[in-house]
Scaffold this active site. Structure first.
Site, PDB file in Angstrom:
ATOM      1  N   LYS A   1       0.844  -1.204   0.000  1.00 44.06           N
ATOM      2  CA  LYS A   1       0.000   0.000   0.000  1.00 44.06           C
ATOM      3  C   LYS A   1       0.874   1.247   0.000  1.00 44.06           C
ATOM      4  CE  LYS A   1      -3.887  -2.261   2.230  1.00 44.06           C
ATOM      5  NZ  LYS A   1      -4.435  -2.732   3.505  1.00 44.06           N
TER       6      LYS A   1
ATOM      7  N   GLN B   1      -5.219  -1.990   9.547  1.00 40.66           N
ATOM      8  CA  GLN B   1      -4.970  -3.267   8.877  1.00 40.66           C
ATOM      9  C   GLN B   1      -5.598  -4.409   9.682  1.00 40.66           C
ATOM     10  OE1 GLN B   1      -3.419  -3.763   5.835  1.00 40.66           O
ATOM     11  NE2 GLN B   1      -4.074  -5.884   6.099  1.00 40.66           N
TER      12      GLN B   1
ATOM     13  N   ASP C   1     -11.805   2.637   3.788  1.00 37.18           N
ATOM     14  CA  ASP C   1     -12.153   1.227   3.607  1.00 37.18           C
ATOM     15  C   ASP C   1     -13.652   1.052   3.357  1.00 37.18           C
ATOM     16  OD1 ASP C   1     -10.147  -0.605   3.500  1.00 37.18           O
ATOM     17  OD2 ASP C   1      -9.926  -0.837   5.664  1.00 37.18           O
TER      18      ASP C   1
END
Lengths: 374, 374
Positions: free
Chosen positions: A134, A178, A201
């Site tokens: 990422k 995460q 997200d």
């Protein structure tokens, strides 16, 4: 290491036992093509462009010729496959280039670059790899990365404290925790603490609620399902009025994918572990999104000739011939389905690369919204 | 006055034009039974109890013998109907009695009664009738009613001020803003202002998001879809593993009904105005919830023999023989479908009475949660 609960439909692999809870969905061993499979036609339902179409995502620039020529190693295609392959790697590269152009414009115009903060708790190797990827993807397009690494035994309060700091930091436009978190933490508490305006997200229930409702729009659409839709759009797949089946109903892929297809006016059915005869309902679908995490579950006999198939699964299966001892396969038996479908994503090289591209897209969107930049 | 856009499948009525946007879903005129309808069997898929089963709603008391005997005038049943009729009026009466018992217990134990506040803006006759009925239903079970009537030309701020007052009033456990609001007001702003803990209508996007997500539960489930599920439960209809079709995808009925069926492990498909051949997919369903607002849309030929049919529609159709000049029919052509289904709700007397019963249930639930009373 590949899990022993996974099955394989390649001719070289042996079938393996599936756990009891998945028994209803378990495919029969597939050493040869089932005789019940419909004869593969040569006419796809959807006319796929030779290269991905011009982008349809709002605010994204057009595809560059250089990128279009840069498609490399997606999946190996059987000689007798008739499905057009959806090249996720190529599309993700295009999107990243479009994002880089947008970010450069934004920086020139208002002196702001988007910022993405990632919080990683513990030292799982796979999580560290994801976070590293990422970060690299952010750097490549000009998004500024912020990273917090906390030890496995951190308290929930420590994580919440970092989230609060990022929530109020004006240079951070997206916050990502995460997953998975250590067992002693409550995922719900932690994810709900992320400001709805920075929830790139798209997992916050308020975002999901807005996604489900007519006349409302979420702040962010979860990255993987957004990537699936983007692939369908860029390959010119008509969704309105089509029958769509989503296999799997997870909060992060299956459920939001079904809501997105529904918002795009498909007639959607969701197949899951309690579904009887999942092959019958799947065979009615013009569009299939498989996101169940069972290797090679979806067989050729499940597919309507010419359908568009998006395979979200990434499952390791034993492969003594591979240097690593395993290889990655999807939820769809590519060998069989590629002979029947009109369009299909390979694994790897299909949906996978799209997830990070959509995270970059969500971060850019967030920065543009916060700074009212159009 | 009945709308002229509605159609009727009774033999005495004439068919009428449907608006263009609903053309895909428009039923053919039905003066006689279509020849494509499957032959009605005499064996329902579901074994319905002679009387509604013992309640399965959490925290509700058991059915009283007196209530069970009190079923009165639901719908008129054709002599050749084979479907068991789901008596919503009886079930709603049972539930209200159970709620009254619970409230009496709560008052005795902690000296608290649930409070429901209703805000009505304007002077629409239908809204005034609904609000009056809600007030009567509250009084009957021991819920304290609070009412605010504002003139049609009130400002959004005035409505928001009253919502804020009720949000902070500890004697109010549920707040309901009667819809529709005047055109100059923004429904979304107003509904979002209701505290999530008092949103007994369950329309807040956060509630819908929690409803959609696995492992999350909403504070409140919207009343009408909750009533549909309660009818299925009380009539012993198995949902897990069954095929369910929801016709209509409104925010207040169709969409949350689909999410509830999905949470109960049915395999759910949503049929809407863009669905091609809706009859084909509906014919696969063991459970049908029709909530589209088109009179008599769902015909006998759409139904799987023995299926359970929940008809949410309440549509006026012209009827010169009625003293009012019209009568109410559902989205389901009762005359045809009752000969094929295993279970069916009549209109009126089916889902209608359940909506207010579920509002009372949500208000009681809220009071119990706020006061931690079990």
């Amino acid at each position: 290491m590949a899990s022993s609960i996974l099955s394989d439909c390649s001719s070289s692999a042996t079938s393996r036992l599936l756990p009891l809870r998945r028994a209803l969905l378990a495919p029969a061993p597939c050493r040869f093509r089932p005789t019940t499979a419909p004869a593969p036609p040569r006419r796809p339902l959807f006319v796929a462009a030779q290269l991905p179409l011009l982008p349809r995502t709002r605010g994204m620039a057009s595809v560059s010729a250089a990128t279009a020529a840069a498609s490399t190693d997606s999946a190996t295609v059987s000689a007798d496959a008739c499905a057009k392959i959806i090249d996720g790697k190529l599309v993700a590269k295009q999107i990243s280039e479009e994002i880089a152009v947008e970010i450069a414009k934004m920086k020139d115009a208002i002196g702001v670059v988007p910022g993405l903060a990632v919080i990683l708790v513990g030292s799982r190797k796979d999580s560290q790899t994801y976070v590293r990827n990422k970060k690299k993807a952010c750097e490549a397009v000009g998004i500024k990365s912020y990273e917090v690494n906390l030890p496995e035994d951190s308290s929930e309060d420590e994580v919440l404290k970092h989230i609060a700091t990022f929530n109020s930091d004006p240079s951070v436009h997206g916050i990502l925790v995460q997953l998975p978190l250590p067992h002693h933490m409550n995922d719900e508490n932690i994810l709900n603490a992320v400001s709805i305006e920075k929830d790139v997200d798209g997992f916050h229930p308020l975002n999901i609620g807005r996604l489900a409702m007519q006349g409302r729009d979420p702040f962010f659409v979860p990255c993987t399902p957004k990537g699936c839709m983007e692939l369908l759009h860029r390959y010119g797949v008509e969704i309105k009025g089509k029958r769509a089946v989503v296999i799997g109903r997870s909060n992060i892929v299956g459920m939001p994918a079904a809501l997105l297809l529904q918002k795009a006016n498909a007639t959607v059915s969701i197949v899951h572990s309690n579904t009887k005869k999942p092959e019958e309902i799947t065979r009615q679908a013009d569009i299939v999104i498989a996101a169940v995490g069972v290797a090679n579950l979806v067989r050729g006999s499940w597919i309507k000739p010419g359908a568009a198939i998006i395979d979200v699964g990434i499952n390791p299966v034993d492969d003594p011939e591979s240097p690593r001892g395993y290889r990655l396969v999807g939820d769809v038996c590519y060998e069989e389905v590629s002979k029947i479908a009109g369009l299909i994503t390979p694994v790897p090289g299909g949906v996978g690369p799209m997830t990070i591209a959509m995270l970059l897209s969500n971060t850019l969107e967030s920065a543009k919204r916060i700074h009212k930049f159009k």
